[in-house]
Design an enzyme around this catalytic site. Structure first.
Site, PDB file in Angstrom:
ATOM      1  N   CYS A  81     -56.451 -60.295 -22.194  1.00  0.00           N
ATOM      2  CA  CYS A  81     -57.617 -60.430 -21.319  1.00  0.00           C
ATOM      3  C   CYS A  81     -57.401 -61.586 -20.339  1.00  0.00           C
ATOM      4  CB  CYS A  81     -58.885 -60.621 -22.145  1.00  0.00           C
ATOM      5  SG  CYS A  81     -59.484 -59.093 -22.920  1.00  0.00           S
ATOM      6  N   ASP A 140     -42.814 -57.401 -20.366  1.00  0.00           N
ATOM      7  CA  ASP A 140     -42.919 -58.130 -21.635  1.00  0.00           C
ATOM      8  C   ASP A 140     -42.114 -59.423 -21.515  1.00  0.00           C
ATOM      9  OD1 ASP A 140     -43.583 -57.158 -24.841  1.00  0.00           O
ATOM     10  OD2 ASP A 140     -42.315 -58.924 -24.528  1.00  0.00           O
ATOM     11  N   HIS A 148     -61.288 -54.493 -23.008  1.00  0.00           N
ATOM     12  CA  HIS A 148     -60.721 -54.938 -24.285  1.00  0.00           C
ATOM     13  C   HIS A 148     -60.989 -53.906 -25.371  1.00  0.00           C
ATOM     14  CE1 HIS A 148     -59.191 -57.712 -27.314  1.00  0.00           C
ATOM     15  NE2 HIS A 148     -60.099 -57.153 -28.088  1.00  0.00           N
ATOM     16  N   ASN A 155     -48.046 -50.293 -31.432  1.00  0.00           N
ATOM     17  CA  ASN A 155     -48.151 -50.789 -32.791  1.00  0.00           C
ATOM     18  C   ASN A 155     -49.629 -50.921 -33.145  1.00  0.00           C
ATOM     19  OD1 ASN A 155     -45.322 -51.063 -32.983  1.00  0.00           O
ATOM     20  ND2 ASN A 155     -45.420 -53.038 -31.948  1.00  0.00           N
ATOM     21  N   HIS A 181     -55.120 -56.131 -28.622  1.00  0.00           N
ATOM     22  CA  HIS A 181     -55.635 -55.521 -27.389  1.00  0.00           C
ATOM     23  C   HIS A 181     -54.693 -54.342 -27.154  1.00  0.00           C
ATOM     24  CE1 HIS A 181     -57.366 -56.137 -23.092  1.00  0.00           C
ATOM     25  NE2 HIS A 181     -56.620 -55.030 -23.050  1.00  0.00           N
ATOM     26  N   HIS A 222     -52.080 -51.869 -26.327  1.00  0.00           N
ATOM     27  CA  HIS A 222     -50.974 -51.913 -25.371  1.00  0.00           C
ATOM     28  C   HIS A 222     -49.906 -50.919 -25.774  1.00  0.00           C
ATOM     29  CE1 HIS A 222     -50.243 -54.974 -28.467  1.00  0.00           C
ATOM     30  NE2 HIS A 222     -48.946 -54.770 -28.297  1.00  0.00           N
ATOM     31  N   HIS A 262     -45.924 -50.284 -25.308  1.00  0.00           N
ATOM     32  CA  HIS A 262     -44.625 -50.787 -24.866  1.00  0.00           C
ATOM     33  C   HIS A 262     -43.902 -49.599 -24.223  1.00  0.00           C
ATOM     34  CE1 HIS A 262     -44.612 -54.412 -27.635  1.00  0.00           C
ATOM     35  NE2 HIS A 262     -45.497 -53.660 -28.253  1.00  0.00           N
TER      36      HIS A 262
HETATM   37  P1  AMP Z   1     -47.208 -56.197 -30.438  1.00  0.00           P
HETATM   38  O1  AMP Z   1     -46.364 -56.793 -31.533  1.00  0.00           O
HETATM   39  O2  AMP Z   1     -47.092 -54.698 -30.373  1.00  0.00           O
HETATM   40  O3  AMP Z   1     -48.631 -56.668 -30.505  1.00  0.00           O
HETATM   41  O4  AMP Z   1     -46.566 -56.679 -29.083  1.00  0.00           O
HETATM   42  C1  AMP Z   1     -46.970 -57.821 -28.382  1.00  0.00           C
HETATM   43  C2  AMP Z   1     -45.991 -58.036 -27.261  1.00  0.00           C
HETATM   44  O5  AMP Z   1     -46.570 -58.941 -26.337  1.00  0.00           O
HETATM   45  C3  AMP Z   1     -44.642 -58.617 -27.690  1.00  0.00           C
HETATM   46  O6  AMP Z   1     -43.598 -57.730 -27.312  1.00  0.00           O
HETATM   47  C4  AMP Z   1     -44.569 -59.938 -26.917  1.00  0.00           C
HETATM   48  O7  AMP Z   1     -43.273 -60.239 -26.482  1.00  0.00           O
HETATM   49  C5  AMP Z   1     -45.528 -59.689 -25.767  1.00  0.00           C
HETATM   50  N1  AMP Z   1     -46.126 -60.882 -25.169  1.00  0.00           N
HETATM   51  C6  AMP Z   1     -46.765 -61.893 -25.787  1.00  0.00           C
HETATM   52  N2  AMP Z   1     -47.221 -62.791 -24.906  1.00  0.00           N
HETATM   53  C7  AMP Z   1     -46.878 -62.324 -23.678  1.00  0.00           C
HETATM   54  C8  AMP Z   1     -47.065 -62.816 -22.335  1.00  0.00           C
HETATM   55  N3  AMP Z   1     -47.714 -63.956 -22.076  1.00  0.00           N
HETATM   56  N4  AMP Z   1     -46.559 -62.081 -21.318  1.00  0.00           N
HETATM   57  C9  AMP Z   1     -45.903 -60.923 -21.566  1.00  0.00           C
HETATM   58  N5  AMP Z   1     -45.710 -60.412 -22.795  1.00  0.00           N
HETATM   59  C10 AMP Z   1     -46.175 -61.108 -23.835  1.00  0.00           C
END
Ligand code: AMP
Length: 117
Positions: A5, A28, A44, A82, A93, A95, A97
């Protein structure tokens, strides 16, 4: 407020790929493939499991547009979301990948199953 957010609001910097009024795609921070993009709704929503079907209907063409913009629609790519602790979700939140840019290994195994392969 959750970290994604804050990214949406611009309070945390991100390397943006595509944005609409409802969705945002950005790189990422810790890529696991030559291309690793996160695609999120601006609303959100905790995870895929809480996602209304109407939102997924709108999110699908946005994700496809991201893949096309990055030139991955011909070579292929993988989408991962995930969900919860066992799914390895770190940020609550929704997302996706989007990973690609080269041949990816599969499958992502449970520890007990890694031994038998
Ligand atoms: P998950 O484990 O599926 O919740 O993935 C979270 C992802 O967010 C991970 O791949 C992190 O590398 C990525 N991440 C965390 N903080 C940031 C950020 N500030 N900018 C870009 N990606 C991020």
């Amino acid at each position: 407020m959750c970290i994604f957010c804050k990214i949406i609001k611009g309070e945390i910097p991100s390397n943006r790929v595509l944005e609409s009024d409802k969705f945002l795609a950005f790189h990422d921070i810790n890529p696991v493939a030559p291309v690793h993009i996160l695609i999120i709704p601006k609303e959100h929503i905790g995870s895929f499991h809480e996602t209304p079907k109407e939102l997924m209907g709108e999110m699908t063409p946005f994700i496809q547009e991201v893949a096309e913009k990055l030139g991955l629609d011909g070579s292929g790519y993988r989408l991962i979301t995930n969900i919860g602790d066992d799914g390895g979700q770190e940020i609550s939140h929704l997302h996706f990948h989007l990973v690609g840019g080269g041949r990816l290994s599969f499958p992502p195994l449970h520890e007990d199953y890694k031994k038998s392969i």
